[in-house]
Design a protein around this motif. Structure first.
Motif: not given
Length: 179
Positions: A138-156
């Motif tokens: 939302e325009k009124s929200s803030q970005p959120v630092p998170l981590l990404v989980m992926t399937y079936p393998e890791a990403i770069t």
């Protein structure tokens, strides 16, 4: 177990799905109702309620992008948690396509967050330690630092940059022009 895609907040199952959504996610990690009304019209967005023997057990909100299926939100009804419903929902979702699946998690820096990451790992997801920030929904929200989980393998790291460049504009198109 079956998923029912909702495209209209007037659908009889929407009210309970919306309550679960609001109860399950922090305000900066979710959209407002008006935004959802617009976004539900997009062909690549899925607002799915999950039923098991005609009992509402959860929601799965996801995007069907060109190169990845992106799970934005997954929640199970609180009284049904710990009964492997979430695992069944995810395993069924993963079995539907060979496309990679991405989702975001909060950094595992407390017991609840560690359990959440462990849950996704048991289903086959990999935790990627690259810097990532969820865009403000939302325009009124803030970005959120998170981590990404992926399937079936890791990403770069370049995979993350590509995802942000390619798909974040779709996630944050507040006007949803061309919806």
């Amino acid at each position: 177990m079956k998923r029912i895609r909702l495209t209209d907040p007037g659908h009889p199952d929407f009210a309970r799905a919306w309550r679960l959504y609001k109860e399950s996610f922090p305000v900066d990690e979710r959209r407002r109702l008006n935004s959802h009304r617009r976004i539900m019209l997009r062909s690549i967005y899925h607002f799915d309620v999950v039923m098991d023997h005609n009992v509402f057990i959860g929601i799965l909100l996801w995007w069907d992008f060109e190169s990845v299926r992106y799970i934005e939100h997954l929640a199970v009804v609180p009284t049904l948690r710990g009964m492997q419903h979430g695992e069944r929902i995810l395993r069924h979702f993963l079995s539907e396509s060979d496309m990679p699946v991405w989702l975001e998690v909060e950094p595992p820096d407390n017991e609840l967050r560690n359990r959440r990451v462990g849950f996704y790992r048991r289903v086959g997801f990999t935790l990627n330690e690259h810097d990532y920030t969820q865009p403000a929904y939302e325009k009124s929200s803030q970005p959120v630092p998170l981590l990404v989980m992926t399937y079936p393998e890791a990403i770069t790291e370049p995979d993350i940059r590509f995802f942000c460049r390619q798909y974040h504009p779709l996630l944050t198109d507040y006007s949803l022009a061309g919806a």
